[in-house]
Scaffold this active site. Structure first.
Site, PDB file in Angstrom:
ATOM      1  N   GLY A  48       0.814  -1.220   0.000  1.00 13.71           N
ATOM      2  CA  GLY A  48       0.000   0.000   0.000  1.00 13.71           C
ATOM      3  C   GLY A  48       0.839   1.257   0.000  1.00 13.71           C
ATOM      4  O   GLY A  48       0.649   2.152  -0.818  1.00 13.71           O
ATOM      5  N   GLY A  49       1.794   1.337   0.923  1.00 12.58           N
ATOM      6  CA  GLY A  49       2.668   2.499   0.965  1.00 12.58           C
ATOM      7  C   GLY A  49       2.969   2.960   2.366  1.00 12.58           C
ATOM      8  O   GLY A  49       2.887   2.189   3.323  1.00 12.58           O
ATOM      9  N   GLU A 114      -6.404   4.702   2.332  1.00 12.70           N
ATOM     10  CA  GLU A 114      -6.563   3.361   2.909  1.00 12.70           C
ATOM     11  C   GLU A 114      -7.531   3.418   4.077  1.00 12.70           C
ATOM     12  O   GLU A 114      -7.871   4.506   4.565  1.00 12.70           O
ATOM     13  CB  GLU A 114      -5.209   2.799   3.345  1.00 12.70           C
ATOM     14  CG  GLU A 114      -4.313   2.473   2.163  1.00 12.70           C
ATOM     15  CD  GLU A 114      -3.128   1.601   2.521  1.00 12.70           C
ATOM     16  OE1 GLU A 114      -2.931   1.295   3.699  1.00 12.70           O
ATOM     17  OE2 GLU A 114      -2.400   1.235   1.593  1.00 12.70           O
ATOM     18  N   ALA A 153      20.350 -14.907  14.527  1.00 11.99           N
ATOM     19  CA  ALA A 153      20.717 -14.526  15.895  1.00 11.99           C
ATOM     20  C   ALA A 153      20.022 -15.484  16.852  1.00 11.99           C
ATOM     21  O   ALA A 153      18.829 -15.778  16.701  1.00 11.99           O
ATOM     22  CB  ALA A 153      20.300 -13.088  16.166  1.00 11.99           C
ATOM     23  N   HIS A 227      -5.498  -9.000   8.695  1.00  8.21           N
ATOM     24  CA  HIS A 227      -5.855  -8.264   7.483  1.00  8.21           C
ATOM     25  C   HIS A 227      -7.073  -8.932   6.867  1.00  8.21           C
ATOM     26  O   HIS A 227      -7.130 -10.157   6.771  1.00  8.21           O
ATOM     27  CB  HIS A 227      -4.681  -8.270   6.493  1.00  8.21           C
ATOM     28  CG  HIS A 227      -4.816  -7.234   5.429  1.00  8.21           C
ATOM     29  ND1 HIS A 227      -5.734  -7.340   4.410  1.00  8.21           N
ATOM     30  CD2 HIS A 227      -4.181  -6.053   5.242  1.00  8.21           C
ATOM     31  CE1 HIS A 227      -5.639  -6.266   3.634  1.00  8.21           C
ATOM     32  NE2 HIS A 227      -4.704  -5.471   4.128  1.00  8.21           N
ATOM     33  N   ARG A 273      -9.569  -2.456  10.304  1.00  9.92           N
ATOM     34  CA  ARG A 273      -9.329  -3.827   9.836  1.00  9.92           C
ATOM     35  C   ARG A 273      -9.980  -4.901  10.703  1.00  9.92           C
ATOM     36  O   ARG A 273     -10.459  -5.914  10.192  1.00  9.92           O
ATOM     37  CB  ARG A 273      -7.825  -4.079   9.770  1.00  9.92           C
ATOM     38  CG  ARG A 273      -7.218  -3.342   8.625  1.00  9.92           C
ATOM     39  CD  ARG A 273      -5.752  -3.574   8.506  1.00  9.92           C
ATOM     40  NE  ARG A 273      -5.305  -2.892   7.304  1.00  9.92           N
ATOM     41  CZ  ARG A 273      -4.049  -2.739   6.957  1.00  9.92           C
ATOM     42  NH1 ARG A 273      -3.091  -3.211   7.722  1.00  9.92           N
ATOM     43  NH2 ARG A 273      -3.732  -2.125   5.852  1.00  9.92           N
ATOM     44  N   HIS A 330      -1.545 -10.400  10.190  1.00  7.51           N
ATOM     45  CA  HIS A 330      -0.835  -9.443   9.349  1.00  7.51           C
ATOM     46  C   HIS A 330       0.194  -8.614  10.108  1.00  7.51           C
ATOM     47  O   HIS A 330       1.292  -8.368   9.618  1.00  7.51           O
ATOM     48  CB  HIS A 330      -1.874  -8.519   8.719  1.00  7.51           C
ATOM     49  CG  HIS A 330      -1.315  -7.540   7.745  1.00  7.51           C
ATOM     50  ND1 HIS A 330      -0.509  -7.916   6.692  1.00  7.51           N
ATOM     51  CD2 HIS A 330      -1.442  -6.190   7.646  1.00  7.51           C
ATOM     52  CE1 HIS A 330      -0.165  -6.841   5.993  1.00  7.51           C
ATOM     53  NE2 HIS A 330      -0.704  -5.784   6.561  1.00  7.51           N
ATOM     54  N   ARG A 365      -3.221  -1.077  14.585  1.00 10.25           N
ATOM     55  CA  ARG A 365      -2.437  -0.152  13.756  1.00 10.25           C
ATOM     56  C   ARG A 365      -3.280   0.439  12.627  1.00 10.25           C
ATOM     57  O   ARG A 365      -4.038  -0.278  11.964  1.00 10.25           O
ATOM     58  CB  ARG A 365      -1.264  -0.922  13.148  1.00 10.25           C
ATOM     59  CG  ARG A 365      -0.453  -0.126  12.165  1.00 10.25           C
ATOM     60  CD  ARG A 365       0.484  -1.047  11.425  1.00 10.25           C
ATOM     61  NE  ARG A 365      -0.249  -1.978  10.586  1.00 10.25           N
ATOM     62  CZ  ARG A 365       0.015  -2.187   9.296  1.00 10.25           C
ATOM     63  NH1 ARG A 365       0.991  -1.548   8.706  1.00 10.25           N
ATOM     64  NH2 ARG A 365      -0.677  -3.062   8.604  1.00 10.25           N
ATOM     65  N   SER A 370       3.091   1.600   9.682  1.00 11.47           N
ATOM     66  CA  SER A 370       4.224   0.835  10.218  1.00 11.47           C
ATOM     67  C   SER A 370       5.529   1.088   9.473  1.00 11.47           C
ATOM     68  O   SER A 370       6.593   1.119  10.098  1.00 11.47           O
ATOM     69  CB  SER A 370       3.920  -0.658  10.264  1.00 11.47           C
ATOM     70  OG  SER A 370       3.314  -1.066   9.089  1.00 11.47           O
TER      71      SER A 370
HETATM   72  C1  LIG Z   1       2.367  -8.372   2.714  1.00 14.27           C
HETATM   73  C2  LIG Z   1       2.541  -7.189   3.619  1.00 14.27           C
HETATM   74  C3  LIG Z   1       2.172  -5.921   3.190  1.00 14.27           C
HETATM   75  C4  LIG Z   1       2.352  -4.817   4.019  1.00 14.27           C
HETATM   76  N1  LIG Z   1       2.033  -3.576   3.545  1.00 14.27           N
HETATM   77  C5  LIG Z   1       2.324  -2.496   4.305  1.00 14.27           C
HETATM   78  C6  LIG Z   1       2.143  -1.183   3.790  1.00 14.27           C
HETATM   79  O1  LIG Z   1       1.729  -0.994   2.657  1.00 14.27           O
HETATM   80  N2  LIG Z   1       2.463  -0.137   4.592  1.00 14.27           N
HETATM   81  C7  LIG Z   1       2.944  -0.293   5.869  1.00 14.27           C
HETATM   82  O2  LIG Z   1       3.223   0.699   6.546  1.00 14.27           O
HETATM   83  N3  LIG Z   1       3.130  -1.539   6.363  1.00 14.27           N
HETATM   84  C8  LIG Z   1       2.846  -2.627   5.620  1.00 14.27           C
HETATM   85  N4  LIG Z   1       3.057  -3.878   6.132  1.00 14.27           N
HETATM   86  C9  LIG Z   1       3.678  -4.007   7.457  1.00 14.27           C
HETATM   87  C10 LIG Z   1       5.153  -3.658   7.327  1.00 14.27           C
HETATM   88  O3  LIG Z   1       5.651  -4.209   6.133  1.00 14.27           O
HETATM   89  C11 LIG Z   1       5.962  -4.179   8.502  1.00 14.27           C
HETATM   90  O4  LIG Z   1       5.368  -3.828   9.714  1.00 14.27           O
HETATM   91  C12 LIG Z   1       7.362  -3.578   8.461  1.00 14.27           C
HETATM   92  O5  LIG Z   1       7.925  -3.787   7.194  1.00 14.27           O
HETATM   93  C13 LIG Z   1       8.223  -4.203   9.530  1.00 14.27           C
HETATM   94  O6  LIG Z   1       9.539  -3.778   9.320  1.00 14.27           O
HETATM   95  P1  LIG Z   1      10.679  -4.337  10.265  1.00 14.27           P
HETATM   96  O7  LIG Z   1      11.948  -3.750   9.769  1.00 14.27           O
HETATM   97  O8  LIG Z   1      10.314  -4.130  11.671  1.00 14.27           O
HETATM   98  O9  LIG Z   1      10.635  -5.930  10.059  1.00 14.27           O
HETATM   99  P2  LIG Z   1      10.818  -6.829   8.770  1.00 14.27           P
HETATM  100  O10 LIG Z   1      10.695  -6.069   7.524  1.00 14.27           O
HETATM  101  O11 LIG Z   1       9.923  -8.007   8.939  1.00 14.27           O
HETATM  102  O12 LIG Z   1      12.335  -7.305   8.899  1.00 14.27           O
HETATM  103  C14 LIG Z   1      12.772  -8.132   9.950  1.00 14.27           C
HETATM  104  C15 LIG Z   1      14.161  -8.629   9.619  1.00 14.27           C
HETATM  105  O13 LIG Z   1      14.698  -9.374  10.709  1.00 14.27           O
HETATM  106  C16 LIG Z   1      15.261 -10.599  10.224  1.00 14.27           C
HETATM  107  N5  LIG Z   1      15.257 -11.536  11.350  1.00 14.27           N
HETATM  108  C17 LIG Z   1      14.206 -11.966  12.095  1.00 14.27           C
HETATM  109  N6  LIG Z   1      14.637 -12.783  13.074  1.00 14.27           N
HETATM  110  C18 LIG Z   1      15.993 -12.866  12.945  1.00 14.27           C
HETATM  111  C19 LIG Z   1      17.008 -13.564  13.652  1.00 14.27           C
HETATM  112  N7  LIG Z   1      16.741 -14.329  14.712  1.00 14.27           N
HETATM  113  N8  LIG Z   1      18.290 -13.436  13.231  1.00 14.27           N
HETATM  114  C20 LIG Z   1      18.602 -12.660  12.147  1.00 14.27           C
HETATM  115  N9  LIG Z   1      17.679 -11.968  11.449  1.00 14.27           N
HETATM  116  C21 LIG Z   1      16.393 -12.073  11.846  1.00 14.27           C
HETATM  117  C22 LIG Z   1      14.359 -10.954   9.050  1.00 14.27           C
HETATM  118  O14 LIG Z   1      14.934 -11.885   8.189  1.00 14.27           O
HETATM  119  C23 LIG Z   1      14.221  -9.563   8.422  1.00 14.27           C
HETATM  120  O15 LIG Z   1      15.364  -9.253   7.670  1.00 14.27           O
HETATM  121  C24 LIG Z   1       2.870  -4.995   5.321  1.00 14.27           C
HETATM  122  C25 LIG Z   1       3.220  -6.265   5.764  1.00 14.27           C
HETATM  123  C26 LIG Z   1       3.065  -7.355   4.925  1.00 14.27           C
HETATM  124  C27 LIG Z   1       3.465  -8.710   5.408  1.00 14.27           C
END
Ligand SMILES: Cc1cc2nc3c(=O)[nH]c(=O)nc-3n(C[C@H](O)[C@H](O)[C@H](O)COP(=O)(O)OP(=O)(O)OC[C@H]3O[C@@H](n4cnc5c(N)ncnc54)[C@H](O)[C@@H]3O)c2cc1C
Length: 526
Positions: A48-49, A114, A153, A227, A273, A330, A365, A370
């Site tokens: 979505g963005g 949205e 980790a 979701h 949602r 989600h 949320r 996010s």
């Molecule tokens: C399909 C989908 C669509 C979405 N669309 C939107 C949107 O349009 N807009 C929005 O705001 N949010 C959206 N979200 C939510 C948003 O994408 C997430 O909340 C956000 O990207 C989370 O970012 P993050 O960096 O916290 O985690 P993530 O992007 O999940 O990254 C976590 C990282 O940690 C790593 N990791 C995990 N455990 C370990 C470990 N033990 N050791 C080493 N590495 C590890 C993983 O491999 C990954 O690299 C969407 C989510 C999904 C699933």
């Protein structure tokens, strides 16, 4: 065990980890420990963005009002307003590192709409490929800086109550300890522990479980966002159909032709949602099928290229105007408690992104908040670390042997299989919950010991160990909250209850009974 030393250890490479790495590796020695593929994160798949109130007709105050309403009376007002005011800075930073947001021919930004937003304020890139564009741009920036180390980790390294890094296991089974002045947990949420989910497998709450074992305070683990619209065909979840599709006018309809959301909520198909997901679940349980009627979206294929591709791969032709939809896990609102600088309750340990609980999302949320939070809090943490007058003394000076860390063990892992944990969590702490089933699953999990990871555990053991703790924390938190609010709906307590308003369920491994009793009087439950 081999030991390495660095200024900053970042665990995870989604938007939160990558922004921290990009900002901090300009001047500091940074190591990112993460799973091997760029696509092993939820950020890459965000469609979505990113919400930002930067349009001339918009304001952060209106964005805040929508965020608070979606959060069902559980948002941290202070944290939310600090983040939402940063929308413009976050947009500018992402543009500077090379993210090309979609614009009109005159160069003005295209804002999408949205669910839960009263204004069009969703910036997107590549149509529905925002996450991919952001992750690609950050990887490109980091290419030359050699910050990545691949592995899983396993546990944090602690000394005298301070976090001094973490150890990890590589695919080939090597164990490596990383000692760091600052450790930033960016491991994402735990919605990947559900059977029907939009999340990648790696979103299993491993960072939240590690922080819990180390003594960090967690909360809000009972709030899980489901979701409303996942594409599931022949038993396989193909992915998410973004809310932006309903933002462009698509309607939810059942197989009898009834518009599902018509009399349910004033915002109809763009209601929060949890409301939409429950309505779809109700229809499915009544034996109906639910579809997204997309026939009103004239340029569906060019506006939603990824969704079109996914539908075709699943054997559905979007041109026919109907896409089947089911709800699925989600986003998880809870996690490691952090303050407005991203600091956890453990010295030396920060958390950003979905594994952190800033309180911005409350009990539910608001769509597209996010990515904003992940980038915004990562920027805040980086600023905080860079502002320290002098980096804290490097653990290098102490030498590995001085740390009272015990990595050795017998590798025992008498835990249920991962699929059993996932099935239990999905059945007992899903869209609709009730005491009896949650208590049964909690009892089942408690029959197994809590295990501390050691070097003799395999990668799949580590996955089970963390999933076991995470599922137990989630279901027991949900059991404790005797009301329905946001992403936590209980059929035995179907409404919000005043006595639970502003109360939090905090989890700490080392809380004693006396302190817990004292805190209950202040509205903090254990
Ligand atoms: C399909 C989908 C669509 C979405 N669309 C939107 C949107 O349009 N807009 C929005 O705001 N949010 C959206 N979200 C939510 C948003 O994408 C997430 O909340 C956000 O990207 C989370 O970012 P993050 O960096 O916290 O985690 P993530 O992007 O999940 O990254 C976590 C990282 O940690 C790593 N990791 C995990 N455990 C370990 C470990 N033990 N050791 C080493 N590495 C590890 C993983 O491999 C990954 O690299 C969407 C989510 C999904 C699933």
């Amino acid at each position: 065990m081999k030991a390495v030393y660095t200024d900053v250890l970042i665990i995870g490479s989604g938007i939160a980890g990558l922004v921290c790495a990009e900002k901090l590796s300009r001047t500091l020695n940074v190591r990112v420990v993460t799973h091997s593929k760029m696509q092993s994160c939820n950020s890459y798949f965000a469609q979505g963005g990113i919400a930002a109130s930067i349009g001339s007709e918009d304001s952060w105050e209106e964005h805040l009002a929508d965020t608070m309403e979606a959060g069902a009376g559980h948002c941290n007002f202070h944290a939310a307003h600090l983040l939402l005011k940063e929308g413009k800075n976050i947009y500018q930073y992402l543009s500077e590192i090379g993210v090309e947001f979609d614009t009109n021919e005159d160069g003005s930004i295209i804002f999408g709409l949205e669910g839960g937003h009263r204004k069009k304020r969703i910036l997107h890139a590549g149509g529905d490929q925002t996450g991919k564009f952001i992750v690609n741009a950050l990887y490109k920036k980091l290419q030359e800086r050699k910050v990545f180390t691949y592995g899983t980790a396993a546990d944090l390294i602690m000394k005298d109550g301070r976090c001094c890094g973490a150890w990890y296991k590589t695919e080939s089974g090597a164990d490596i300890a990383v000692f760091a002045a600052y450790t930033i947990m960016c491991t994402g949420g735990f919605a990947g522990l559900y059977d029907t989910t939009t999340n990648v497998r790696q979103a299993s709450g491993s960072g939240i479980a590690m922080a819990y074992r180390a003594g960090a305070a967690l909360c809000d683990l009972e709030f899980v966002q489901f979701h409303p619209t996942l594409l599931k065909q022949n038993g396989k979840v193909w992915g998410l159909i973004s809310e932006a599709v309903r933002g462009e006018g698509a309607r939810l309809i059942d197989n009898t032709g009834k518009l599902l959301m018509e009399k349910i909520h004033p915002l109809k198909d763009l209601a929060p949602r949890d409301v939409v997901a429950r309505e779809i679940q109700r229809a499915l349980e009544a034996g109906k099928s639910v579809f997204l009627d997309i026939s009103v979206i004239a340029d569906f294929e060019s506006r939603f290229p990824s969704i079109t591709k996914m539908c075709r791969a699943a054997g559905i032709e979007p041109g026919q105007g109907m896409i089947p939809a089911v709800p699925g896990a989600h986003f998880t609102m809870g996690g490691i408690i952090t303050d407005d600088r991203g600091r956890s309750t453990i010295e030396g340990l920060y958390a950003a992104g979905e594994c952190a609980r800033t309180g911005i999302h409350g009990a539910n949320r608001l769509a597209s908040n996010s990515l904003l939070e992940g980038a915004g809090m990562a920027m805040k943490i980086s600023e905080t670390i860079l502002q320290q007058t002098a980096l804290e003394k490097m653990p290098e000076n102490h030498g590995n042997a001085a740390f009272p860390v015990e990595f050795a063990g017998n590798g025992g892992c008498s835990l249920p299989e991962l699929h059993v944990i996932k099935e239990g969590l999905s059945r007992c702490a899903g869209i609709v919950r009730k005491e009896e089933t949650m208590a049964g699953f909690a009892d089942f999990l408690e029959r197994y010991p809590s295990i501390k990871p050691d070097v003799n555990h395999s990668l799949s053991d580590l996955e089970k160990i963390n999933a076991h703790v995470m599922a137990w924390l989630a279901v027991t938190s949900a059991l404790k909250r005797c009301e329905s609010r946001g992403g936590h709906y209980r059929s035995d307590y179907p409404h919000p209850r005043e006595e639970w308003h502003f109360k939090i369920i905090e989890r700490r491994i080392d809380i004693d009974e006396q302190t817990a009793a004292l805190r209950e009087a202040a509205g903090i439950f254990y």
